[in-house]
Design a protein around this motif. Structure first.
Motif, mmCIF file in Angstrom:
data_model
loop_
_atom_site.group_PDB
_atom_site.id
_atom_site.type_symbol
_atom_site.label_atom_id
_atom_site.label_comp_id
_atom_site.label_asym_id
_atom_site.label_seq_id
_atom_site.Cartn_x
_atom_site.Cartn_y
_atom_site.Cartn_z
ATOM 1 N N ALA A 198 -25.234 22.187 25.627
ATOM 2 C CA ALA A 198 -24.499 22.795 24.660
ATOM 3 C C ALA A 198 -24.325 24.257 24.464
ATOM 4 C CB ALA A 198 -25.052 22.607 23.426
ATOM 5 N N GLY A 199 -25.229 25.160 25.161
ATOM 6 C CA GLY A 199 -25.318 26.553 25.281
ATOM 7 C C GLY A 199 -24.262 26.851 26.323
ATOM 8 N N GLN A 200 -24.152 26.344 27.492
ATOM 9 C CA GLN A 200 -23.443 26.671 28.623
ATOM 10 C C GLN A 200 -22.054 26.062 27.934
ATOM 11 O OE1 GLN A 200 -24.726 24.198 31.851
ATOM 12 N NE2 GLN A 200 -25.500 26.063 32.906
ATOM 13 N N ALA A 201 -21.816 25.186 27.671
ATOM 14 C CA ALA A 201 -20.288 24.796 27.231
ATOM 15 C C ALA A 201 -19.602 25.823 26.078
ATOM 16 C CB ALA A 201 -20.366 23.291 26.725
ATOM 17 N N SER A 202 -20.589 26.386 25.167
ATOM 18 C CA SER A 202 -20.014 27.234 24.234
ATOM 19 C C SER A 202 -19.621 28.399 24.720
ATOM 20 C CB SER A 202 -21.149 27.368 23.202
ATOM 21 O OG SER A 202 -22.310 28.080 23.655
ATOM 22 N N LYS A 203 -19.856 28.721 25.693
ATOM 23 C CA LYS A 203 -19.642 30.078 26.457
ATOM 24 C C LYS A 203 -18.272 29.934 27.367
ATOM 25 C CE LYS A 203 -24.323 31.788 26.862
ATOM 26 N NZ LYS A 203 -25.407 32.317 27.810
ATOM 27 N N ASN A 204 -17.916 28.685 27.600
ATOM 28 C CA ASN A 204 -16.679 28.364 28.176
ATOM 29 C C ASN A 204 -15.347 28.250 27.569
ATOM 30 O OD1 ASN A 204 -17.989 27.839 30.880
ATOM 31 N ND2 ASN A 204 -18.572 25.964 30.108
ATOM 32 N N ILE A 205 -14.423 29.106 27.808
ATOM 33 C CA ILE A 205 -12.969 29.149 27.321
ATOM 34 C C ILE A 205 -12.028 28.532 28.351
ATOM 35 C CG2 ILE A 205 -11.175 30.514 26.240
ATOM 36 C CD1 ILE A 205 -13.318 32.642 25.346
ATOM 37 N N ILE A 206 -11.498 27.240 28.029
ATOM 38 C CA ILE A 206 -10.768 26.469 28.903
ATOM 39 C C ILE A 206 -9.276 27.423 28.784
ATOM 40 C CG2 ILE A 206 -9.529 24.434 29.422
ATOM 41 C CD1 ILE A 206 -12.772 24.472 29.289
ATOM 42 N N GLN A 207 -9.129 28.084 30.152
ATOM 43 C CA GLN A 207 -7.931 28.927 30.354
ATOM 44 C C GLN A 207 -7.142 28.470 31.652
ATOM 45 O OE1 GLN A 207 -7.441 30.856 27.344
ATOM 46 N NE2 GLN A 207 -6.624 32.169 28.991
ATOM 47 N N PRO A 208 -5.867 28.555 31.466
ATOM 48 C CA PRO A 208 -4.872 28.086 32.596
ATOM 49 C C PRO A 208 -5.174 29.421 33.464
ATOM 50 C CG PRO A 208 -3.390 28.953 30.631
ATOM 51 C CD PRO A 208 -4.987 28.615 30.239
ATOM 52 N N PRO A 209 -4.700 29.205 34.819
ATOM 53 C CA PRO A 209 -4.827 30.308 35.697
ATOM 54 C C PRO A 209 -3.949 31.310 35.216
ATOM 55 C CG PRO A 209 -4.704 28.274 36.746
ATOM 56 C CD PRO A 209 -4.326 27.989 35.490
ATOM 57 N N SER A 210 -4.584 32.733 35.521
ATOM 58 C CA SER A 210 -3.856 33.997 35.147
ATOM 59 C C SER A 210 -4.151 34.973 36.209
ATOM 60 C CB SER A 210 -4.254 34.339 33.808
ATOM 61 O OG SER A 210 -5.692 34.768 33.872
ATOM 62 N N ALA A 211 -3.422 36.212 36.119
ATOM 63 C CA ALA A 211 -3.705 37.114 36.996
ATOM 64 C C ALA A 211 -4.744 38.303 36.870
ATOM 65 C CB ALA A 211 -2.265 37.923 37.059
ATOM 66 N N VAL A 212 -5.551 37.751 35.645
ATOM 67 C CA VAL A 212 -6.677 38.568 35.234
ATOM 68 C C VAL A 212 -7.877 37.792 35.473
ATOM 69 C CG1 VAL A 212 -7.852 40.006 33.722
ATOM 70 C CG2 VAL A 212 -5.506 40.016 33.799
ATOM 71 N N LEU A 213 -9.091 37.930 36.211
ATOM 72 C CA LEU A 213 -10.180 37.375 36.179
ATOM 73 C C LEU A 213 -11.256 38.206 35.435
ATOM 74 C CD1 LEU A 213 -10.332 36.422 40.130
ATOM 75 C CD2 LEU A 213 -9.550 35.063 38.004
ATOM 76 N N HIS A 214 -11.927 37.178 34.725
ATOM 77 C CA HIS A 214 -13.344 38.010 34.020
ATOM 78 C C HIS A 214 -14.430 37.742 35.055
ATOM 79 C CE1 HIS A 214 -16.244 38.699 31.127
ATOM 80 N NE2 HIS A 214 -16.687 37.466 31.306
ATOM 81 N N TYR A 215 -15.234 38.670 35.464
ATOM 82 C CA TYR A 215 -16.412 38.543 36.127
ATOM 83 C C TYR A 215 -17.734 38.721 35.484
ATOM 84 C CZ TYR A 215 -16.744 43.657 36.693
ATOM 85 O OH TYR A 215 -16.842 44.888 36.133
ATOM 86 N N TYR A 216 -18.831 38.112 35.792
ATOM 87 C CA TYR A 216 -20.056 38.446 34.888
ATOM 88 C C TYR A 216 -21.066 38.134 35.917
ATOM 89 C CZ TYR A 216 -19.460 33.497 33.817
ATOM 90 O OH TYR A 216 -19.243 32.058 33.887
ATOM 91 N N ASN A 217 -22.302 38.347 35.482
ATOM 92 C CA ASN A 217 -23.606 37.970 36.090
ATOM 93 C C ASN A 217 -23.714 38.980 37.506
ATOM 94 O OD1 ASN A 217 -26.002 36.640 36.011
ATOM 95 N ND2 ASN A 217 -25.244 35.650 37.988
ATOM 96 N N VAL A 218 -23.182 40.119 37.360
ATOM 97 C CA VAL A 218 -23.156 41.059 38.527
ATOM 98 C C VAL A 218 -24.389 42.194 38.245
ATOM 99 C CG1 VAL A 218 -21.690 42.888 39.670
ATOM 100 C CG2 VAL A 218 -20.912 40.668 38.892
ATOM 101 N N PRO A 219 -25.084 42.498 39.358
ATOM 102 C CA PRO A 219 -25.949 43.456 39.164
ATOM 103 C C PRO A 219 -25.309 44.855 38.818
ATOM 104 C CG PRO A 219 -25.987 42.938 41.522
ATOM 105 C CD PRO A 219 -25.040 41.888 40.711
#
Length: 299
Positions: A198-219
């Motif tokens: 449930a914790g993982q799923a709540s962080k996911n936003i279902i989006q169609p492909p777009s020209a902007v990527l969100h990146y995370y978990n980077v040092p």
């Protein structure tokens, strides 16, 4: 006495039908997964998967109703219909065709499809080049993948994503793809699935492909130049705009946005670099780069 015998004969005739219905119910239970579904396409109602399921009628036969007091209906949930199923029965397996023969493999399919549901298995079909079967957590994940990925371009080829007639991926006829990778891979136990709690799923936003990527978990030591070099080293398009989000001083990772020239470039980068392992000097464990399509249309 004659009426009792008639009733018993009718009951004997009805039992196989009832048993058949129960077998269908048990099969349905067995196919259910623990995947957390997250957000559904707009075709689903806000309070579930649509209106109440229809009841499945027993075969009409008046002699059963005259002699035996049994319900006229046996009720169990049926998957809701969706236009993307194109007339096929619901399945947790998607069929994907139009895959680039040398640039697409099981891992890259996972990188793209995992945005819409858990991935169990991926298998390329030896008899149909450029085609793969993707077993997902449930039929609703398949529906989301079809809704958002059908007809998009990946490596210059347009994908066709539809519901498969298969209900499971069987690891038969395993062979080597053009890039040397295996034609079959099991992802059921990977930590990169994003809908397993449930914790993982709540962080996911279902989006169609777009020209902007969100990146995370980077040092935190990774800069814009590092990400540019990463794109160039993997021969994928480079981003044209970069934004890093402010992070707390105690944060062990950073996140931000990458804007590309167009949606096709962003899809290609996500397919290749999603879940890339970033290793840093003196680091005990690598960081797994996470990418997804952003809700922002531009920076």
């Amino acid at each position: 006495m004659a009426n009792v015998q008639t009733g018993l004969k009718a009951l004997d005739a009805l039992l196989p039908i009832v048993e058949a219905h129960w077998r269908v119910i048990e099969r349905g239970k067995g196919r259910q997964r623990q995947a957390i579904l997250g957000e559904h396409p707009s075709s689903y109602s806000e309070n579930g998967y649509g209106p109440p399921c229809p009841l499945l009628p027993l075969p009409a036969n008046s002699r059963y109703k005259l002699t035996v007091d049994v319900p006229d209906m046996v009720s169990y949930p049926l998957p809701q219909s969706s236009s993307s199923y194109s007339g096929h029965a619901p399945s947790s397996v998607a069929m994907v065709s139009g895959l680039h023969p040398s640039k697409m493999n099981c891992t890259r399919i996972f990188n793209l499809f995992c945005l819409y549901g858990n991935i169990e298995k991926v298998k390329f079909m030896k008899s149909v080049p450029g085609t793969a079967l993707v077993e997902m957590g449930d039929e609703y994940a398949v529906d989301r993948a079809i809704t958002h990925l059908n007809s998009i371009k990946v490596f210059g080829k347009r994908l066709n994503v539809c519901v498969s007639k298969q209900h499971a991926v069987i690891p038969s006829q395993v062979f080597e793809l053009e890039d040397g990778c295996s034609s079959y891979k099991d992802f059921a136990m990977t930590r990169n699935n994003r809908f397993s709690s449930a914790g993982q799923a709540s962080k996911n936003i279902i989006q169609p492909p777009s020209a902007v990527l969100h990146y995370y978990n980077v040092p935190p030591c990774i800069s814009q130049d590092h990400l540019l070099r990463l794109c160039m080293e993997h021969d994928v398009p480079v981003f044209v705009k970069f934004k890093m989000f402010d992070a707390k001083p105690s944060s062990k990772t950073i996140s931000g946005l990458l804007e590309f020239e167009n949606k096709t470039d962003a899809v290609e980068v996500l397919t290749v670099l999603n879940h890339y392992q970033i290793r840093i000097p003196n680091g005990s464990n690598p960081y797994t780069l996470k990418l997804c399509f952003s809700t922002s249309s531009h920076l």
